[in-house]
Design a protein around this motif. Structure first.
Motif, mmCIF file in Angstrom:
data_model
loop_
_atom_site.group_PDB
_atom_site.id
_atom_site.type_symbol
_atom_site.label_atom_id
_atom_site.label_comp_id
_atom_site.label_asym_id
_atom_site.label_seq_id
_atom_site.Cartn_x
_atom_site.Cartn_y
_atom_site.Cartn_z
ATOM 1 N N ASP A 29 5.975 25.087 11.685
ATOM 2 C CA ASP A 29 6.085 23.633 11.563
ATOM 3 C C ASP A 29 6.230 22.923 12.901
ATOM 4 O O ASP A 29 6.388 21.703 12.951
ATOM 5 C CB ASP A 29 7.267 23.263 10.656
ATOM 6 N N ASP A 319 2.047 27.756 4.849
ATOM 7 C CA ASP A 319 3.265 28.377 5.356
ATOM 8 C C ASP A 319 3.161 29.885 5.170
ATOM 9 O O ASP A 319 3.036 30.370 4.036
ATOM 10 C CB ASP A 319 4.470 27.816 4.597
ATOM 11 N N PRO A 364 2.998 22.757 6.508
ATOM 12 C CA PRO A 364 4.040 22.151 7.347
ATOM 13 C C PRO A 364 3.406 21.485 8.567
ATOM 14 O O PRO A 364 2.199 21.551 8.778
ATOM 15 C CB PRO A 364 4.913 23.354 7.747
ATOM 16 N N ALA A 365 4.222 20.915 9.398
ATOM 17 C CA ALA A 365 3.706 20.132 10.533
ATOM 18 C C ALA A 365 3.359 20.993 11.730
ATOM 19 O O ALA A 365 3.656 20.655 12.869
ATOM 20 C CB ALA A 365 4.730 19.076 10.925
ATOM 21 N N GLY A 366 2.710 22.123 11.512
ATOM 22 C CA GLY A 366 2.268 22.976 12.607
ATOM 23 C C GLY A 366 0.790 22.780 12.874
ATOM 24 O O GLY A 366 0.181 21.797 12.440
#
Length: 499
Positions: A29, A319, A364-366
């Motif tokens: 993330d 994820d 997620p924010a990755g």
């Protein structure tokens, strides 16, 4: 488990995870999970001095006894496999099965090295002189510096450390700045094994240093570190290799792959598709053995690309800790940007791109991206440049010689493979006029090398090998001895003098 649970389970303390100068972010993330303390370049002289002192004691410990330490390391790794595997996932972004699989590789090389500790064989050589015998003996060399990359944050250290330790060499480990937490956790596991082993293990036998280029430079430049094993890009190898050789040290370099698969008309396409998908998208294309070039016979190219496009569309991205996810994140935004740039360049060179788009929904924010298939008219400059991302370039061929020439016409040379049911094609691919890579497989992908065979061998830099087979010789020096057990000393013909 939360990331705090994972860090705690691995024995990492708040003091080790906070107030440092190196920020650690999870690729999952992009969130910062720790700030670790770095080793000062000014401290490297004392680190190396401790390793030199340790060598003087460790080299005299019998090799089978040294193997006992590695056996204990294997036991400790078995006990910590779940926690360390979870940390690999958290810090490197690998899916759960790959994180656990990496720790299993560590266990496997320990098993291999324990047996090796009783098999550091030399030779008895026939002498041309009467009453003489020649023997070959292998001796420890000295401290071994291990510089590892983010994509295999713990396995590469173990390949080197297990062999170096049974060979009589202390180890100094510099991990990637992107994955220091797995290194700290692994070092703690090593220290537990040393504590169980007892006083025969000298202080400074295994050391961990964390930092950037200055720390690595201190290892690479030191004459007191005769062996440098470095894993990473060919760019890095071009820097490290000449510096080590300039001081007559021994570099062991495992570098870029840009690996290819040739798919012949006789290939089992169902088997090939499974191997291609696993090899090209596993670890989000961030293995040194990832499949990056697909060289397909023209008669089956359209069918194979259609099958692959269908398989790619079914892959779950997200994820890496979630069940069913097969493609996790790229290591950071820089890697994502490099992927998009490579795809843009391929289009300019006439490539037809399937997939490859940035993924933001349901993740997620990755840094996430869909895997890309890129049909290319020629093996262009972009194809010849390795991009650490899930990009698979597709090329066509008509004759096997043409396919092998395409396979070999890149500067990188780690792994390769061919899918064929034709024994002539398979044997040609494995012959001296076939693949020029350190790994050449038949009907299996380029990734998934196993303990037992020596891993790799980078053609561009004349690099070394790690792991199995006779790779142990890279961590030792050969001594040839002649013993005269007769009562005469042979002299050159016609030479006489009085004593």
């Amino acid at each position: 488990m939360t990331h705090q649970d994972i860090l705690k389970a691995c024995g990492l303390t708040s003091a080790e995870l906070s107030d440092g100068t190196l920020a650690v972010r999870s690729p999952i993330d992009g969130a910062e999970i720790a700030r670790v303390h770095e080793t000062s370049a000014d401290d490297m002289q004392s680190v190396i001095a401790r390793s030199v002192a340790a060598f003087k004691a460790w080299r005299d410990v019998p090799a089978p006894r040294r193997g006992e330490l590695v056996r204990l390391l294997g036991e400790e790794l078995r006990a910590a496999k779940t926690e360390l595997g979870a940390l690999v996932t958290l810090e490197a972004g690998k899916i759960t099965s790959e994180g656990l699989g990496e720790v299993q590789e560590m266990i496997d090389i320990c098993d291999f090295a324990v047996g090796l500790s009783r098999q550091l064989y030399g030779l008895t050589i026939a002498s041309e002189r009467p009453g003489h015998k020649m023997t070959e003996t292998w001796h420890p060399m000295g401290p071994c510096g291990v510089i590892s990359a983010f994509n295999f944050p713990v396995a590469v250290w173990s390949w080197n450390a297990a062999l170096a330790l049974v060979c009589g060499d202390p180890v100094i480990w510099k991990p990637s700045e992107k994955t220091p937490l797995t290194a700290i956790a692994t070092h703690k596991i090593m220290m537990r094994a040393i504590e169980r082993f007892g006083a025969d293990a000298p202080e400074g036998l295994c050391q961990l240093v964390i930092g950037g280029a200055a720390v690595g430079e201190a290892l690479v430049s030191s004459r007191d570190v005769p062996i440098i094993s470095a894993t990473g890009s060919t760019r890095m190898g071009h820097i490290v290799g000449p510096k080590v050789m300039a001081r007559f040290g021994r570099p062991i370099l495992e570098l870029g792959g840009n690996n290819a698969m040739i798919v012949a008309p006789s290939a089992d396409l169902d088997m090939a598709v499974r191997a291609i998908v696993f090899s090209a998208v596993g670890t989000a294309g961030q293995r040194c053995t990832s499949l990056r070039r697909l060289i397909v016979h023209r008669s089956i190219k359209d069918d194979l690309v259609a099958r692959l496009a269908k398989a790619y569309s079914s892959l779950k991205i997200g994820d890496p800790r979630e069940a069913g996810v097969l493609i996790g994140p790229l290591v950071d935004k820089g890697a994502l940007d490099a992927m998009q740039k490579a795809l843009s360049n391929a289009k300019v060179e006439g490539g037809k791109v399937h997939g490859g788009e940035v993924v933001t929904s349901g993740v997620p924010a990755g840094a996430y991206a869909a895997p890309a298939l890129v049909e290319m008219p020629t093996q262009s400059a972009t194809v010849k440049t390795e991009t650490f991302a899930p990009i698979l370039y597709v090329l066509t061929y008509d004759e096997l010689d043409e396919a092998i020439a395409l396979q070999n016409d890149v500067p990188q040379g780690l792994s390769s493979c061919i899918f064929t049911l034709n024994i002539r094609e398979a044997e040609t691919f494995l012959s001296a006029s076939g693949s020029d890579c350190g790994i050449a497989n038949v009907n299996i992908g380029p990734s998934g090398a196993e303990i037992g065979g020596a891993f790799g061998g980078e053609k561009e830099t004349g690099g070394g090998r790690e792991s199995g087979s006779d790779a142990w010789k890279g961590y030792m020096r050969r001594q040839t001895s002649t013993i005269n057990y007769s009562s005469k000393l042979p002299l050159a013909q016609g030479v006489k003098f009085d004593i």
